[in-house]
Write a protein that holds these residues in place. Sequence first.
Motif, PDB file in Angstrom:
ATOM      1  N   ASP A 144      44.603 -85.603-115.738  1.00 31.83           N
ATOM      2  CA  ASP A 144      44.744 -86.206-117.209  1.00 31.83           C
ATOM      3  C   ASP A 144      44.354 -87.487-117.988  1.00 31.83           C
ATOM      4  O   ASP A 144      44.773 -88.036-118.697  1.00 31.83           O
ATOM      5  N   ASP A 145      43.909 -88.461-117.119  1.00 32.11           N
ATOM      6  CA  ASP A 145      43.345 -89.653-117.235  1.00 32.11           C
ATOM      7  C   ASP A 145      41.890 -90.203-117.444  1.00 32.11           C
ATOM      8  O   ASP A 145      41.507 -89.070-116.966  1.00 32.11           O
ATOM      9  N   HIS A 146      41.178 -91.334-117.733  1.00 28.63           N
ATOM     10  CA  HIS A 146      39.972 -91.098-117.455  1.00 28.63           C
ATOM     11  C   HIS A 146      39.247 -90.914-115.909  1.00 28.63           C
ATOM     12  O   HIS A 146      39.925 -90.605-115.305  1.00 28.63           O
ATOM     13  N   PRO A 147      38.218 -90.379-115.746  1.00 26.13           N
ATOM     14  CA  PRO A 147      37.674 -89.632-114.481  1.00 26.13           C
ATOM     15  C   PRO A 147      37.706 -91.180-113.552  1.00 26.13           C
ATOM     16  O   PRO A 147      38.432 -90.826-112.316  1.00 26.13           O
ATOM     17  N   ASP A 148      37.719 -91.958-114.045  1.00 25.72           N
ATOM     18  CA  ASP A 148      37.836 -93.337-113.388  1.00 25.72           C
ATOM     19  C   ASP A 148      39.293 -93.977-112.844  1.00 25.72           C
ATOM     20  O   ASP A 148      39.597 -94.432-111.776  1.00 25.72           O
ATOM     21  N   GLN A 149      40.377 -93.184-112.996  1.00 27.82           N
ATOM     22  CA  GLN A 149      41.612 -92.874-112.807  1.00 27.82           C
ATOM     23  C   GLN A 149      41.919 -92.658-111.555  1.00 27.82           C
ATOM     24  O   GLN A 149      42.955 -91.976-111.132  1.00 27.82           O
ATOM     25  N   LEU A 150      41.063 -91.558-111.162  1.00 27.13           N
ATOM     26  CA  LEU A 150      41.655 -90.229-110.375  1.00 27.13           C
ATOM     27  C   LEU A 150      41.787 -90.874-108.528  1.00 27.13           C
ATOM     28  O   LEU A 150      40.574 -91.585-108.660  1.00 27.13           O
ATOM     29  N   LEU A 151      42.416 -90.632-108.249  1.00 29.87           N
ATOM     30  CA  LEU A 151      42.706 -91.138-106.605  1.00 29.87           C
ATOM     31  C   LEU A 151      42.237 -91.188-106.051  1.00 29.87           C
ATOM     32  O   LEU A 151      42.361 -92.322-105.349  1.00 29.87           O
ATOM     33  N   PHE A 152      41.980 -90.135-106.775  1.00 31.67           N
ATOM     34  CA  PHE A 152      40.569 -90.000-104.841  1.00 31.67           C
ATOM     35  C   PHE A 152      39.812 -89.990-105.385  1.00 31.67           C
ATOM     36  O   PHE A 152      38.951 -90.650-103.681  1.00 31.67           O
ATOM     37  N   ARG A 153      39.501 -90.800-106.106  1.00 33.13           N
ATOM     38  CA  ARG A 153      38.192 -92.136-105.967  1.00 33.13           C
ATOM     39  C   ARG A 153      38.152 -92.711-105.382  1.00 33.13           C
ATOM     40  O   ARG A 153      37.117 -93.355-104.606  1.00 33.13           O
ATOM     41  N   ASP A 154      39.390 -94.046-106.098  1.00 29.48           N
ATOM     42  CA  ASP A 154      39.977 -95.361-104.719  1.00 29.48           C
ATOM     43  C   ASP A 154      40.075 -94.779-103.247  1.00 29.48           C
ATOM     44  O   ASP A 154      39.678 -95.551-102.341  1.00 29.48           O
ATOM     45  N   ILE A 155      40.850 -93.714-103.196  1.00 21.29           N
ATOM     46  CA  ILE A 155      40.821 -93.502-101.412  1.00 21.29           C
ATOM     47  C   ILE A 155      39.577 -93.021-101.420  1.00 21.29           C
ATOM     48  O   ILE A 155      39.042 -93.741 -99.932  1.00 21.29           O
ATOM     49  N   PHE A 156      38.611 -92.717-101.384  1.00 21.92           N
ATOM     50  CA  PHE A 156      37.069 -92.123-101.121  1.00 21.92           C
ATOM     51  C   PHE A 156      36.482 -93.950-100.625  1.00 21.92           C
ATOM     52  O   PHE A 156      36.132 -94.243-100.151  1.00 21.92           O
ATOM     53  N   LEU A 157      36.763 -94.417-102.018  1.00 21.11           N
ATOM     54  CA  LEU A 157      35.476 -95.808-102.162  1.00 21.11           C
ATOM     55  C   LEU A 157      36.385 -96.479-101.031  1.00 21.11           C
ATOM     56  O   LEU A 157      36.062 -98.039-100.305  1.00 21.11           O
ATOM     57  N   ASP A 158      38.104 -96.792-100.792  1.00 13.14           N
ATOM     58  CA  ASP A 158      38.438 -97.490 -99.553  1.00 13.14           C
ATOM     59  C   ASP A 158      38.083 -97.129 -98.227  1.00 13.14           C
ATOM     60  O   ASP A 158      37.489 -98.418 -97.071  1.00 13.14           O
ATOM     61  N   THR A 159      37.669 -95.614 -97.941  1.00 13.56           N
ATOM     62  CA  THR A 159      36.724 -95.465 -96.641  1.00 13.56           C
ATOM     63  C   THR A 159      35.458 -95.978 -96.505  1.00 13.56           C
ATOM     64  O   THR A 159      34.828 -96.903 -95.575  1.00 13.56           O
ATOM     65  N   ALA A 160      34.984 -96.259 -97.584  1.00 16.10           N
ATOM     66  CA  ALA A 160      33.447 -96.948 -97.629  1.00 16.10           C
ATOM     67  C   ALA A 160      34.085 -98.305 -97.426  1.00 16.10           C
ATOM     68  O   ALA A 160      32.806 -99.142 -96.951  1.00 16.10           O
ATOM     69  N   GLN A 161      35.155 -99.603 -98.046  1.00 19.62           N
ATOM     70  CA  GLN A 161      35.304-100.504 -97.542  1.00 19.62           C
ATOM     71  C   GLN A 161      35.609-100.848 -96.141  1.00 19.62           C
ATOM     72  O   GLN A 161      34.660-101.705 -95.837  1.00 19.62           O
ATOM     73  N   LEU A 162      36.491-100.048 -96.024  1.00 19.67           N
ATOM     74  CA  LEU A 162      36.788-100.166 -94.449  1.00 19.67           C
ATOM     75  C   LEU A 162      35.262 -99.926 -93.649  1.00 19.67           C
ATOM     76  O   LEU A 162      34.995-101.364 -92.392  1.00 19.67           O
ATOM     77  N   ALA A 163      34.225 -99.112 -93.421  1.00 19.51           N
ATOM     78  CA  ALA A 163      33.076 -99.618 -93.222  1.00 19.51           C
ATOM     79  C   ALA A 163      32.267-100.263 -93.336  1.00 19.51           C
ATOM     80  O   ALA A 163      32.106-101.135 -92.362  1.00 19.51           O
TER      81      ALA A 163
END
Length: 319
Positions: A144-163
């Motif tokens: 219900d917020d801006h697409p940048d606020q989708l939680l799985f966006r952040d989780i997906f980025l966490d995976t790439a950052q860990l890699a």
Amino acid sequence: MPLIDLPLDKLITYEGRNPRPDDFDAYWERAIAEMKAIDPQIELRPSEFQVPFAECFDLYFTGVKGARIYNKYIRPKQATTPHPAIVQFHGYSANSGDWSDKIQYAALGYSFFSMDCRGQGGLSEDVGHVKGTTFSGHIIRGLDDHPDQLLFRDIFLDTAQLAGIAMNMPEVDPERVGAMGGSQGGALTIACAALEPRINRLAPVYPFLSDYKRVWEMDLATGAYHELKEYFRRHDPQRKWAEETFTKLGYIDIQFLAERIQGEVLLAVGLSDTTCPPSTQFAAYNKIKSKKQYEIYPDFGHEGLPGFTDKTLQFMLGL
């Protein structure tokens, strides 16, 4: 074998039902730029769990929006440097699990990283700060917020950052890093390899978070996907904005990230899976352009797949 989805000859050509946002690529390029601008503030603490042939660490880093992300890190003591590494992701709502089910890779001379997803069953932070509902699940978190606020966006980025963190460890060969996981972990494996295309090999098992509209149309928005049905029941009971909702979910639909993958892929699918229907898995698999293969388990659903753990280990020996 009961047929709960399309027959295999249709699955291998299925292209998905969920709409793709027009600005999908720009969305993820902006997200990747945000991730790369972060100072990860990496912290390593020796873990209470230790074994003679490896060092075990609690690893923390700062992800997007300032969340501290927890990971298990196992580093072999007697290994060539640089050596291969694996990043692993867990199932929905769970955590990185026990140390003892990861040490076989350290015994083989591999470093091993396993991430706790933010806001789920482990030690990683969920910083929140979204408008609208946060009730009943992470798929709809931020919808219900801006697409940048989708939680799985952040989780997906966490995976790439860990890699990326793994690849920058002095003991790790950045060209020999693999990714693995099942269900949500399978989805995150695909997202990780898409957003960090240096991932050399990846072994997703019945990946979640793919082709949401197909799940809904099959009336399988239950179990792991139940929040989709709950969202419509509570926020759009006449489904007047269904197309707009599914389009927004398209930003975090792994089928649209899959085409970015450059590493070699080994996918496991149970054809009797009613949690993550086979067609949704093939929607992502069929978009992968790199070298790939799948292993089919006709009479198995969302459960342990006999022999696939061994197949995965043998596959990762190719790193």
